[in-house]
Design a protein around this motif. Structure first.
Motif, PDB file in Angstrom:
ATOM      1  N   GLN A 291       0.827  -1.208   0.000  1.00 56.08           N
ATOM      2  CA  GLN A 291       0.000   0.000   0.000  1.00 56.08           C
ATOM      3  C   GLN A 291       0.863   1.260   0.000  1.00 56.08           C
ATOM      4  O   GLN A 291       0.570   2.244  -0.691  1.00 56.08           O
ATOM      5  N   MET A 292       1.919   1.244   0.773  1.00 63.94           N
ATOM      6  CA  MET A 292       2.786   2.415   0.869  1.00 63.94           C
ATOM      7  C   MET A 292       3.561   2.654  -0.426  1.00 63.94           C
ATOM      8  O   MET A 292       3.788   3.800  -0.834  1.00 63.94           O
ATOM      9  N   LEU A 293       3.962   1.577  -1.074  1.00 66.10           N
ATOM     10  CA  LEU A 293       4.662   1.713  -2.354  1.00 66.10           C
ATOM     11  C   LEU A 293       3.750   2.356  -3.398  1.00 66.10           C
ATOM     12  O   LEU A 293       4.192   3.219  -4.170  1.00 66.10           O
ATOM     13  N   ALA A 294       2.484   1.962  -3.395  1.00 68.38           N
ATOM     14  CA  ALA A 294       1.539   2.517  -4.364  1.00 68.38           C
ATOM     15  C   ALA A 294       1.321   4.012  -4.121  1.00 68.38           C
ATOM     16  O   ALA A 294       1.291   4.815  -5.065  1.00 68.38           O
ATOM     17  N   LEU A 295       1.159   4.413  -2.839  1.00 67.19           N
ATOM     18  CA  LEU A 295       0.959   5.827  -2.529  1.00 67.19           C
ATOM     19  C   LEU A 295       2.224   6.654  -2.773  1.00 67.19           C
ATOM     20  O   LEU A 295       2.155   7.824  -3.157  1.00 67.19           O
ATOM     21  N   THR A 296       3.372   6.047  -2.553  1.00 70.19           N
ATOM     22  CA  THR A 296       4.632   6.757  -2.781  1.00 70.19           C
ATOM     23  C   THR A 296       4.753   7.182  -4.241  1.00 70.19           C
ATOM     24  O   THR A 296       5.240   8.288  -4.543  1.00 70.19           O
ATOM     25  N   GLN A 297       4.316   6.340  -5.144  1.00 72.56           N
ATOM     26  CA  GLN A 297       4.356   6.688  -6.569  1.00 72.56           C
ATOM     27  C   GLN A 297       3.532   7.946  -6.857  1.00 72.56           C
ATOM     28  O   GLN A 297       3.908   8.774  -7.690  1.00 72.56           O
ATOM     29  N   THR A 302       5.406  15.375  -5.887  1.00 80.15           N
ATOM     30  CA  THR A 302       5.167  16.542  -5.045  1.00 80.15           C
ATOM     31  C   THR A 302       6.440  16.977  -4.334  1.00 80.15           C
ATOM     32  O   THR A 302       6.723  18.171  -4.205  1.00 80.15           O
ATOM     33  N   TYR A 303       7.203  16.021  -3.874  1.00 84.95           N
ATOM     34  CA  TYR A 303       8.419  16.312  -3.123  1.00 84.95           C
ATOM     35  C   TYR A 303       9.678  16.327  -3.995  1.00 84.95           C
ATOM     36  O   TYR A 303      10.626  17.056  -3.712  1.00 84.95           O
ATOM     37  N   PHE A 304       9.695  15.480  -5.009  1.00 89.09           N
ATOM     38  CA  PHE A 304      10.891  15.355  -5.855  1.00 89.09           C
ATOM     39  C   PHE A 304      10.493  15.454  -7.331  1.00 89.09           C
ATOM     40  O   PHE A 304      10.581  14.480  -8.091  1.00 89.09           O
ATOM     41  N   PRO A 305      10.060  16.649  -7.784  1.00 88.14           N
ATOM     42  CA  PRO A 305       9.578  16.795  -9.158  1.00 88.14           C
ATOM     43  C   PRO A 305      10.652  16.561 -10.219  1.00 88.14           C
ATOM     44  O   PRO A 305      10.334  16.188 -11.355  1.00 88.14           O
ATOM     45  N   ASP A 306      11.909  16.753  -9.855  1.00 87.77           N
ATOM     46  CA  ASP A 306      12.983  16.633 -10.845  1.00 87.77           C
ATOM     47  C   ASP A 306      13.815  15.373 -10.682  1.00 87.77           C
ATOM     48  O   ASP A 306      14.844  15.208 -11.343  1.00 87.77           O
ATOM     49  N   GLY A 315      12.498   4.247  -1.492  1.00 89.38           N
ATOM     50  CA  GLY A 315      11.706   5.384  -1.941  1.00 89.38           C
ATOM     51  C   GLY A 315      10.658   5.786  -0.917  1.00 89.38           C
ATOM     52  O   GLY A 315      10.436   6.975  -0.668  1.00 89.38           O
ATOM     53  N   VAL A 316      10.012   4.795  -0.308  1.00 91.62           N
ATOM     54  CA  VAL A 316       9.029   5.065   0.743  1.00 91.62           C
ATOM     55  C   VAL A 316       9.704   5.794   1.906  1.00 91.62           C
ATOM     56  O   VAL A 316       9.169   6.760   2.445  1.00 91.62           O
ATOM     57  N   LYS A 317      10.893   5.316   2.256  1.00 94.04           N
ATOM     58  CA  LYS A 317      11.612   5.923   3.383  1.00 94.04           C
ATOM     59  C   LYS A 317      11.936   7.382   3.108  1.00 94.04           C
ATOM     60  O   LYS A 317      11.827   8.238   4.007  1.00 94.04           O
ATOM     61  N   GLN A 318      12.290   7.711   1.857  1.00 90.73           N
ATOM     62  CA  GLN A 318      12.584   9.107   1.518  1.00 90.73           C
ATOM     63  C   GLN A 318      11.345   9.988   1.640  1.00 90.73           C
ATOM     64  O   GLN A 318      11.410  11.113   2.140  1.00 90.73           O
ATOM     65  N   ILE A 319      10.208   9.463   1.187  1.00 89.34           N
ATOM     66  CA  ILE A 319       8.955  10.226   1.292  1.00 89.34           C
ATOM     67  C   ILE A 319       8.580  10.437   2.756  1.00 89.34           C
ATOM     68  O   ILE A 319       8.206  11.544   3.173  1.00 89.34           O
ATOM     69  N   MET A 320       8.686   9.386   3.560  1.00 86.26           N
ATOM     70  CA  MET A 320       8.330   9.499   4.977  1.00 86.26           C
ATOM     71  C   MET A 320       9.262  10.480   5.686  1.00 86.26           C
ATOM     72  O   MET A 320       8.849  11.197   6.602  1.00 86.26           O
ATOM     73  N   SER A 321      10.512  10.541   5.246  1.00 86.34           N
ATOM     74  CA  SER A 321      11.453  11.485   5.830  1.00 86.34           C
ATOM     75  C   SER A 321      11.053  12.919   5.518  1.00 86.34           C
ATOM     76  O   SER A 321      11.171  13.811   6.378  1.00 86.34           O
ATOM     77  N   LYS A 322      10.558  13.152   4.302  1.00 85.57           N
ATOM     78  CA  LYS A 322      10.110  14.499   3.934  1.00 85.57           C
ATOM     79  C   LYS A 322       8.845  14.883   4.718  1.00 85.57           C
ATOM     80  O   LYS A 322       8.725  16.007   5.191  1.00 85.57           O
ATOM     81  N   ILE A 323       7.927  13.944   4.859  1.00 87.59           N
ATOM     82  CA  ILE A 323       6.704  14.209   5.622  1.00 87.59           C
ATOM     83  C   ILE A 323       7.032  14.553   7.075  1.00 87.59           C
ATOM     84  O   ILE A 323       6.378  15.407   7.697  1.00 87.59           O
ATOM     85  N   ALA A 324       8.076  13.933   7.608  1.00 86.30           N
ATOM     86  CA  ALA A 324       8.452  14.131   9.015  1.00 86.30           C
ATOM     87  C   ALA A 324       9.013  15.517   9.293  1.00 86.30           C
ATOM     88  O   ALA A 324       9.125  15.924  10.460  1.00 86.30           O
ATOM     89  N   GLY A 471      -8.791  13.993   7.974  1.00 85.76           N
ATOM     90  CA  GLY A 471      -7.596  14.281   7.191  1.00 85.76           C
ATOM     91  C   GLY A 471      -7.881  14.482   5.720  1.00 85.76           C
ATOM     92  O   GLY A 471      -6.960  14.614   4.907  1.00 85.76           O
ATOM     93  N   ASN A 472      -9.185  14.480   5.354  1.00 84.31           N
ATOM     94  CA  ASN A 472      -9.622  14.744   3.973  1.00 84.31           C
ATOM     95  C   ASN A 472      -9.016  13.771   2.958  1.00 84.31           C
ATOM     96  O   ASN A 472      -8.787  14.128   1.796  1.00 84.31           O
ATOM     97  N   ASN A 473      -8.745  12.543   3.415  1.00 81.23           N
ATOM     98  CA  ASN A 473      -8.198  11.509   2.531  1.00 81.23           C
ATOM     99  C   ASN A 473      -6.898  11.934   1.853  1.00 81.23           C
ATOM    100  O   ASN A 473      -6.569  11.471   0.753  1.00 81.23           O
ATOM    101  N   ALA A 474      -6.163  12.823   2.483  1.00 85.88           N
ATOM    102  CA  ALA A 474      -4.880  13.272   1.937  1.00 85.88           C
ATOM    103  C   ALA A 474      -3.902  12.100   1.907  1.00 85.88           C
ATOM    104  O   ALA A 474      -3.778  11.363   2.889  1.00 85.88           O
ATOM    105  N   PRO A 475      -3.195  11.910   0.791  1.00 83.35           N
ATOM    106  CA  PRO A 475      -2.222  10.817   0.704  1.00 83.35           C
ATOM    107  C   PRO A 475      -1.187  10.853   1.827  1.00 83.35           C
ATOM    108  O   PRO A 475      -0.765   9.805   2.332  1.00 83.35           O
ATOM    109  N   LYS A 476      -0.788  12.072   2.238  1.00 81.27           N
ATOM    110  CA  LYS A 476       0.198  12.183   3.324  1.00 81.27           C
ATOM    111  C   LYS A 476      -0.358  11.618   4.624  1.00 81.27           C
ATOM    112  O   LYS A 476       0.371  10.992   5.401  1.00 81.27           O
TER     113      LYS A 476
END
Length: 593
Positions: A291-297, A302-306, A315-324, A471-476
């Motif tokens: 589930q987390m891999l799917a949402l990370t995609q 949003t976090y790494f556009p380039d 990849g999941v760990k990088q996203i969770m680090s940005k959210i933190a 949380g308005n179903n926000a992916p984060k």
């Protein structure tokens, strides 16, 4: 009629007459006649015996008859306690289980389970021999001192009697400890230092109390003695036990497969075995990762556009680090917790998820020092005998953390995860559930609580709130919940792996940080907790799984008639009974309706 026959006739006549009179008295007085009435009377008797044997537990649930008592844990006391529980169990077994109503059958089973568990703890697990943290007068004194059930003067009188026997109390502790673990010894040192702060608060209260001068003198003298004894115990642990443990004279904190399996059976009361829960947790971990891999995609641009998507869990760990990165400051952590509580109340009311009781106060406070060292957040709720007392939401301050540790902790409890924490601990989690438990018609269901049901409800509440739109179903927010639920899942894996499979600290940290995406401070605290507790970490996942499965079962059974609010309120109406017992009661009610 012969004289002998006449005598026999008179004896029989008097016997029948007395029996008839007694039966009439029973009928007129309303004494127990049915099995349920007999059992209700027995429940009251057993609970009274229970509180007499466990005065501090009685105080914590609002039953103050034995506040003055301090249990001195000697071998003879333990033997007597075991005999008492065995006697209580024999009395219970005099009543035929199947003759009782459905509700009373549940109470019967809960009492039977409890008595079996207590006997096992005292005769098999024997924590009094290896856990020095079992001995601490701080909690019992603080419960009375901070209570509202009586005037301060009378509460202080109870405490004075209680600590009168502090010398034999700590002497017994020293005599009982045979092979303590290093981890529990360090915990005992931390928490008994906290008990000294309780005694300081007690001394301050004596100054303003309306005690007679001689009573103040007695109490001040006993406080001084208590401080001396606590310091003596601390010195004993620091100067004798810890050095001996380091020389190999202590025992491991790991309890092994046999004891873990037995403890799981007594503590969790699940339809699953410990090993089955472990296997289910492994499977659930894999599902959460998917589930987390799917949402990370979805979130990655949003976090790494380039940057191209980093594959896998990295990849999941990088996203969770940005959210933190979005979190409060260390000085405003407690303030942020307090501020979120009204928001949760409003959401539950707006969505009509269950009926709340605004008359039951929730007080957010810094965790008292004598309670620190195990969990960063917890709930201290009043029992069914003192329903009007405050419920405390304990939040441990970050005062003792270095800047780096505090930053790590705050990243773990970031903007999103802090909301999930408050759902879990407060509304509609533990606080709400325990308010309902105190309203249960059966005191047994309120006080002989299933840890898996209590923790499972709090975990279920998290998912339910997000499903209902929090949380308005926000992916984060969903990613944060997946991480949080992954924590619950890893709790069960860690618990079993540490105590049964001998998982090392390095392996545990790797699991928590790299597969659970936890910050290092959180991971190290969880490792510490796994060394201090056994089975409790499995309760979250076990209870959550059983509650969610029950809800889905009821939805399927009732179809369009299913009502979420009714499900919640009916489920909570059965107090803290094990989920399996609640399932039986709810299905029985559903069949009748």
């Amino acid at each position: 009629m012969k004289l002998g026959s006449l005598r026999l006739f008179l004896v029989l006549f008097v016997t029948v007459f007395i029996f008839s009179c007694d039966r009439q008295k029973v009928k007129e007085s309303g004494e127990t006649t049915t099995p349920d009435q007999q059992f209700d009377a027995l429940k009251a008797t057993l609970l009274e015996k229970l509180w007499r044997l466990n005065p501090e537990w009685a105080t914590s649930v609002g039953y103050h008859k034995y506040d003055k008592e301090l249990v001195i844990v000697t071998p003879q006391r333990i033997a007597d306690e075991v005999k008492s529980y065995e006697s209580m169990r024999r009395d219970l077994h005099q009543i035929k289980l199947t003759s009782l109503s459905q509700n009373n059958q549940t109470d019967y089973r809960m009492l039977d389970d409890f008595l079996d568990g207590r006997i096992w703890y005292l005769t098999v697990l024997k924590p009094v021999e290896w856990n020095p943290a079992e001995y601490n007068i701080g909690n019992g004194v603080a419960e009375i001192l901070n209570g509202r059930h009586d005037s301060l003067t009378n509460r202080l009188r109870s405490i004075s009697f209680k600590i009168e026997h502090v010398v034999p109390y700590y002497e017994a502790a020293k005599n009982n400890l045979k092979n303590p673990t290093q981890e529990h010894t360090q915990l005992a040192i931390l928490q008994n230092k906290g008990a000294l702060t309780v005694l300081n608060d007690l001394a301050d209260s004596v100054k303003i109390a309306r005690l007679k001068p001689f009573e103040k003198d007695f109490l001040n003298s006993r406080i001084a003695t208590a401080k001396t004894e606590i310091n003596s115990y601390l010195a004993y642990l620091q100067n004798e036990k810890l050095p001996a443990i380091r020389k190999g004279q202590g025992r491991s904190f790991r309890i092994g497969k046999e004891l873990f399996t037995q403890k799981f059976k007594h503590d969790i009361q699940s339809g699953y075995t410990a090993e089955q829960v472990y296997q289910k947790a492994l499977a659930h971990k894999a599902e959460l990762h998917r589930q987390m891999l799917a949402l990370t995609q979805k979130v990655w641009p949003t976090y790494f556009p380039d940057k191209p998507l980093v594959p896998g869990l990295a990849g999941v760990k990088q996203i969770m680090s940005k959210i933190a990165e979005k979190h409060v400051s260390r000085d405003s952590f407690l303030i942020a917790v307090k501020a979120q509580i009204p928001q949760l109340v409003d959401f539950v009311n707006k969505k009509k998820l269950l009926t709340q009781d605004p008359s039951k106060p929730l007080v957010v406070r810094a965790t008292p020092e004598y309670m620190r060292g195990v969990a960063g957040a917890s709930i201290s709720a009043p029992g069914p005998y003192d329903k009007s007392a405050n419920t405390y939401y304990n939040v441990t301050p970050l005062d003792d953390y270095t800047a780096a540790q505090a930053e790590s902790y705050l990243r773990e409890y970031n903007h999103y995860q802090l909301q999930i924490l408050n759902i879990h601990e407060a509304i509609p989690g533990h606080y709400t559930q325990l308010v309902y438990a105190n309203k249960a018609p059966s005191v047994v269901k309120a006080v002989l609580g299933s840890g898996a049901m209590i923790e499972g409800w709090a975990v279920y509440a998290e998912r339910m709130m997000l499903e209902e739109g929090y949380g308005n179903n926000a992916p984060k927010m969903w990613l944060s919940w997946y991480k949080w639920n992954l924590r619950v899942t890893l709790n069960a894996i860690l618990d079993y792996s540490v105590h049964v499979l001998n998982m090392s600290e390095k392996e545990a940290l790797n699991l928590l940080i790299n597969e659970g995406f936890q910050e290092e401070t959180e991971a190290r605290e969880k490792w510490r907790r796994a060394t201090l507790s056994q089975v409790q970490l499995s309760s979250y996942f076990t209870g959550y799984t059983e509650i969610y499965d029950l809800r889905e079962e009821m939805k399927k059974k009732q179809g369009k008639e299913f009502n979420l609010k009714q499900f919640h309120e009916q489920f909570l109406s059965f107090g803290n009974a094990p989920v399996g017992y609640i399932r039986t009661l709810m299905l029985a009610k559903s069949a009748v309706n």
